[in-house]
Design an enzyme around this catalytic site. Structure first.
Site, PDB file in Angstrom:
ATOM      1  N   LYS A  95      -7.368   8.122  -1.278  1.00  0.00           N
ATOM      2  CA  LYS A  95      -8.598   8.633  -0.792  1.00  0.00           C
ATOM      3  C   LYS A  95      -9.240   9.881  -1.553  1.00  0.00           C
ATOM      4  CE  LYS A  95      -8.286   6.559   3.803  1.00  0.00           C
ATOM      5  NZ  LYS A  95      -6.681   6.183   3.728  1.00  0.00           N
ATOM      6  N   ASP A 155      -3.547   4.435  -1.990  1.00  0.00           N
ATOM      7  CA  ASP A 155      -4.292   4.901  -1.192  1.00  0.00           C
ATOM      8  C   ASP A 155      -4.251   6.286  -0.763  1.00  0.00           C
ATOM      9  OD1 ASP A 155      -6.295   4.772   0.969  1.00  0.00           O
ATOM     10  OD2 ASP A 155      -4.785   4.125   2.646  1.00  0.00           O
ATOM     11  N   ARG A 212       2.323  -1.297  11.267  1.00  0.00           N
ATOM     12  CA  ARG A 212       3.496  -1.570  11.859  1.00  0.00           C
ATOM     13  C   ARG A 212       3.669  -2.895  12.702  1.00  0.00           C
ATOM     14  NH1 ARG A 212       0.922   3.583  14.863  1.00  0.00           N
ATOM     15  NH2 ARG A 212      -0.852   2.942  13.697  1.00  0.00           N
ATOM     16  N   THR A 272     -12.101   5.799  10.490  1.00  0.00           N
ATOM     17  CA  THR A 272     -12.111   5.467  12.090  1.00  0.00           C
ATOM     18  C   THR A 272     -12.059   6.474  13.052  1.00  0.00           C
ATOM     19  OG1 THR A 272      -9.937   4.432  11.427  1.00  0.00           O
ATOM     20  CG2 THR A 272     -11.961   3.061  11.436  1.00  0.00           C
ATOM     21  N   LYS A 308       0.620  -1.384   0.015  1.00  0.00           N
ATOM     22  CA  LYS A 308      -0.107   0.039   0.200  1.00  0.00           C
ATOM     23  C   LYS A 308       0.938   1.289   0.116  1.00  0.00           C
ATOM     24  CE  LYS A 308      -2.675   1.608   3.494  1.00  0.00           C
ATOM     25  NZ  LYS A 308      -2.561   2.953   3.406  1.00  0.00           N
ATOM     26  N   ASP A 356     -13.705  14.604  -4.654  1.00  0.00           N
ATOM     27  CA  ASP A 356     -13.625  15.808  -5.545  1.00  0.00           C
ATOM     28  C   ASP A 356     -14.855  15.700  -6.415  1.00  0.00           C
ATOM     29  OD1 ASP A 356     -12.624  18.042  -6.774  1.00  0.00           O
ATOM     30  OD2 ASP A 356     -10.696  17.671  -6.214  1.00  0.00           O
TER      31      ASP A 356
HETATM   32  O1  C5P Z   1       0.495   0.594  11.040  1.00  0.00           O
HETATM   33  P1  C5P Z   1      -0.920   0.231  11.014  1.00  0.00           P
HETATM   34  O2  C5P Z   1      -1.219  -1.388  10.897  1.00  0.00           O
HETATM   35  O3  C5P Z   1      -1.830   0.646  12.067  1.00  0.00           O
HETATM   36  O4  C5P Z   1      -1.074   0.697   9.725  1.00  0.00           O
HETATM   37  C1  C5P Z   1      -2.565   0.484   8.987  1.00  0.00           C
HETATM   38  C2  C5P Z   1      -2.518   1.268   7.784  1.00  0.00           C
HETATM   39  O5  C5P Z   1      -4.061   1.465   7.533  1.00  0.00           O
HETATM   40  C3  C5P Z   1      -1.928   2.787   7.875  1.00  0.00           C
HETATM   41  O6  C5P Z   1      -1.527   3.103   6.485  1.00  0.00           O
HETATM   42  C4  C5P Z   1      -3.374   3.658   8.024  1.00  0.00           C
HETATM   43  O7  C5P Z   1      -3.211   4.808   7.151  1.00  0.00           O
HETATM   44  C5  C5P Z   1      -4.453   2.708   7.283  1.00  0.00           C
HETATM   45  N1  C5P Z   1      -5.730   2.940   7.887  1.00  0.00           N
HETATM   46  C6  C5P Z   1      -6.068   2.658   9.065  1.00  0.00           C
HETATM   47  N2  C5P Z   1      -7.369   2.947   9.509  1.00  0.00           N
HETATM   48  C7  C5P Z   1      -8.319   3.122   8.538  1.00  0.00           C
HETATM   49  C8  C5P Z   1      -7.875   3.581   7.121  1.00  0.00           C
HETATM   50  C9  C5P Z   1      -6.618   3.317   7.003  1.00  0.00           C
HETATM   51  O8  C5P Z   1      -5.295   2.229   9.730  1.00  0.00           O
HETATM   52  N3  C5P Z   1      -9.538   3.272   8.982  1.00  0.00           N
END
Ligand code: C5P
Length: 234
Positions: A61, A59, A214, A123, A32, A64
């Site tokens: 998003k 990603d 992460r 979220t 991603k 527009d």
């Molecule tokens: O590090 P982590 O596993 O939390 O990363 C989740 C990824 O998914 C990040 O790129 C974050 O921006 C994305 N994301 C999220 N929650 C959402 C939409 C996207 O954590 N509702």
């Protein structure tokens, strides 16, 4: 079965992204590219990742007017990404324009259309944040409303939180692809994610794809962490 793990390359430079992608590539299904990396490294990072044969989820998003989003989706389709995101709150005309643009551009290029994923309610938004916007203030109801509207506009997939999976699986056509971040294995801290599920539980709840950041990227050995998650799904 295809590998459902999408690794979020949330790093500030192309060099870091390429290094990370190379180390985990054997254990994951896609990468991603989000706003941090794309704004720093541009479309070239997508070309570099695609050149390794990896699938790419762009990603950004989009939100527009329909014509502008359609053109951005056409550009992303020409870049040869396999998934991309738009905001459902842009309205059904915008969503329809995005999906049509992906289909038409891909057809011209003789390739499969990228999966255009709708983002319902971020979220990070809660009841109070929705109230400020002046519409529906119940988060679950707003997610449901936008999900139905996305399906009606012809979108073939949505991004959702792990805890929304059971509700969305109940109301959406079975072929709708659900892409879920907020994945935690228990081996790491939850970071800023408030609603999480393990990889196995998210798949069992109906996720088609898992976005993992992460737990892989901040692990002492990202390749080992990715391999362990992949093994836990076999
Ligand atoms: O590090 P982590 O596993 O939390 O990363 C989740 C990824 O998914 C990040 O790129 C974050 O921006 C994305 N994301 C999220 N929650 C959402 C939409 C996207 O954590 N509702």
């Amino acid at each position: 079965m295809r590998n459902p793990i999408i690794v979020a390359l949330d790093v500030p430079s192309a060099a870091q992204a390429v290094e990370l992608a190379r180390s985990v590539a054997p254990h994951v299904g896609a990468f991603k590219v989000g706003k941090e990396l794309f704004v720093a490294a541009g479309p070239e990072i997508v070309r570099q990742l695609r050149a390794t044969g990896a699938s790419v989820f762009l990603d950004l998003k989009f939100h527009d007017i329909p014509n502008t989003v359609a053109k951005a989706v056409a550009s992303a389709t020409r870049l040869d990404v396999q998934m991309l995101t738009i905001h459902c709150s842009g309205g059904s005309e915008m969503m329809r324009a995005a999906e049509q643009s992906a289909q038409i551009t891909a057809k011209e290029l003789g390739r499969p259309a990228p999966l255009v994923l709708g983002v319902t309610v971020l979220t990070s938004m809660d009841h109070a944040a929705l109230a400020e916007l002046g519409g529906e203030t119940d988060v679950a109801k707003q997610v449901e409303r936008l999900a139905r509207s996305a399906a009606g506009a012809g979108l073939r997939g949505l991004v959702c939180s792990p805890l929304e999976l059971p509700m969305l699986r109940k109301i959406l056509p079975a072929e709708m692809q659900l892409v879920t971040p907020g994945i935690r294995t228990g081996a790491e801290k939850a970071d800023d994610q408030k609603r999480t599920l393990s990889p196995q539980d998210a798949i069992a709840a109906g996720a088609s794809w898992l976005v993992v950041g992460r737990p892989i990227t901040a692990a002492p050995d990202p390749a080992k962490a990715a391999e362990a998650i992949a093994a836990s799904l076999r």
